[in-house]
Write a protein that holds these residues in place. Structure first.
Motif, PDB file in Angstrom:
ATOM      1  N   GLN A   7     101.941  -9.207   7.405  1.00  0.00           N
ATOM      2  CA  GLN A   7     103.289  -9.747   7.576  1.00  0.00           C
ATOM      3  C   GLN A   7     103.993  -9.956   6.239  1.00  0.00           C
ATOM      4  N   GLY A   8     105.242  -9.484   6.185  1.00  0.00           N
ATOM      5  CA  GLY A   8     106.061  -9.643   5.003  1.00  0.00           C
ATOM      6  C   GLY A   8     107.146 -10.677   5.199  1.00  0.00           C
ATOM      7  N   PRO A   9     108.158 -10.675   4.326  1.00  0.00           N
ATOM      8  CA  PRO A   9     109.237 -11.658   4.408  1.00  0.00           C
ATOM      9  C   PRO A   9     109.965 -11.606   5.745  1.00  0.00           C
ATOM     10  N   ASP A  10     110.432 -12.767   6.185  1.00  0.00           N
ATOM     11  CA  ASP A  10     111.211 -12.907   7.416  1.00  0.00           C
ATOM     12  C   ASP A  10     110.455 -12.411   8.648  1.00  0.00           C
ATOM     13  N   GLY A  11     109.116 -12.410   8.559  1.00  0.00           N
ATOM     14  CA  GLY A  11     108.297 -12.075   9.715  1.00  0.00           C
ATOM     15  C   GLY A  11     108.105 -10.600   9.989  1.00  0.00           C
ATOM     16  N   MET A  12     108.662  -9.706   9.137  1.00  0.00           N
ATOM     17  CA  MET A  12     108.498  -8.269   9.379  1.00  0.00           C
ATOM     18  C   MET A  12     107.049  -7.855   9.149  1.00  0.00           C
ATOM     19  N   VAL A  13     106.525  -7.033  10.061  1.00  0.00           N
ATOM     20  CA  VAL A  13     105.149  -6.551   9.960  1.00  0.00           C
ATOM     21  C   VAL A  13     105.137  -5.147   9.360  1.00  0.00           C
ATOM     22  N   PHE A  14     104.257  -4.939   8.399  1.00  0.00           N
ATOM     23  CA  PHE A  14     104.055  -3.645   7.766  1.00  0.00           C
ATOM     24  C   PHE A  14     102.643  -3.153   8.095  1.00  0.00           C
ATOM     25  N   GLU A  15     102.488  -1.838   8.036  1.00  0.00           N
ATOM     26  CA  GLU A  15     101.177  -1.233   8.326  1.00  0.00           C
ATOM     27  C   GLU A  15     100.847  -0.198   7.259  1.00  0.00           C
ATOM     28  N   TYR A  16      99.593  -0.187   6.818  1.00  0.00           N
ATOM     29  CA  TYR A  16      99.015   0.930   6.094  1.00  0.00           C
ATOM     30  C   TYR A  16      98.134   1.685   7.083  1.00  0.00           C
ATOM     31  N   SER A  17      98.146   3.008   7.011  1.00  0.00           N
ATOM     32  CA  SER A  17      97.175   3.766   7.797  1.00  0.00           C
ATOM     33  C   SER A  17      96.847   5.079   7.107  1.00  0.00           C
TER      34      SER A  17
END
Length: 282
Positions: free
Chosen positions: A237-247
């Motif tokens: 989870q990043g700023p302001d609740g945004m979710v990021f993914e590595y794959s």
């Protein structure tokens, strides 16, 4: 049919550009391409930018997709307007802010803000990461869907997306050979559910797991492996609740004629074959 070529960028309203830049460079591993008084442009590959934070409401979120040329863009505008999706034609200043030749904006059936763009800018210098995350590029996006069955029809019948696999009624859809460019996520309202960047190796996923944990970044899912695309993943989870993914290791579908979407049950093992469970419902 609207012919999408690839996902191009994400635009995110930010409550703090300073916090967004710190996260993007210290944690996520993107390169700052440009700063202005109210915007921050970030690179993940050969493009001039794939993520833009701007001062504004964090609920203001947009995903851009590339189309071939302005003729295709005009045809898309006509198609969308006829289907009851009001179209905004980008003015010169708006195109400059997005670093594209031309664009139109509209909302999909769930209310997600979508932009179709022509000639997104490339960068003459190679991408140079702010940390060794192993990122090779922006690859796909998860979109909130208030009705996945309806939204699948929009993306596959109005646009050229093809279903690679389904988890329950959730479609994983591609616009090129990569297993999916768009993943629909059941939700009560519109928004970006997650933003994916591909990395080079399994080691990059695990290195980032430890790095992000040390930085006290919330890990929301993984490390794990998707049984649909075969990708090894990590969500955080990043700023302001945004979710990021590595794959890494996502399947490619080269033979369009013979591929048949598989049906997975809507259950945890359909999301991770290793047994990881999501720590956050979105």
């Amino acid at each position: 049919m609207i012919q999408l070529k690839d996902v191009t960028y994400a635009r995110l309203g930010s409550s703090s550009l300073e916090e967004a830049e710190s996260f993007a460079t210290r944690c996520l591993g993107l390169q700052v391409s440009e700063r202005s008084r109210n915007s921050l442009y970030l690179r993940s590959d050969e493009r001039a930018h794939t993520l833009c934070y701007f001062e504004g409401d964090p609920a203001d979120q947009t995903i851009g997709f590339e189309v071939e040329n302005e003729s295709d863009l005009n045809e898309a505008a006509t198609t969308l307007d006829a289907l009851g999706h009001p179209v905004h034609v980008g003015a010169a200043a708006e195109c400059s802010a997005r670093k594209v030749r031309a664009f139109i904006g509209f909302k999909d059936p769930s209310g997600n803000q979508i932009e179709l763009v022509v000639r997104p800018e490339q960068h003459g210098r190679r991408y140079f990461a702010s940390r060794d995350a192993g990122i090779t590029g922006f690859s796909h996006v998860g979109l909130n869907s208030t009705n996945p069955v309806r939204d699948e029809k929009f993306w596959t019948e109005v646009c050229n997306a093809r279903v690679s696999d389904r988890i329950g009624d959730i479609a994983l859809m591609r616009v090129n050979a990569i297993h999916h460019t768009i993943a629909l996520a059941p939700a009560r309202g519109p928004g970006i559910q997650h933003i994916n960047h591909q990395v080079q190796s399994n080691d990059d996923v695990l290195r980032s797991f430890y790095h992000l944990s040390e930085q006290r970044v919330l890990i929301v899912f993984g490390p794990g492996r998707h049984p649909t695309s075969g990708a090894r993943f990590l969500y955080f989870q990043g700023p302001d609740g945004m979710v990021f993914e590595y794959s890494v290791g996502v399947d490619e579908i080269e033979d369009e004629e013979s591929h048949r979407p598989r049906q997975f049950g809507f259950e945890p093992t359909s999301l991770c074959m290793w047994g990881s469970k999501s720590k956050r419902a979105r």
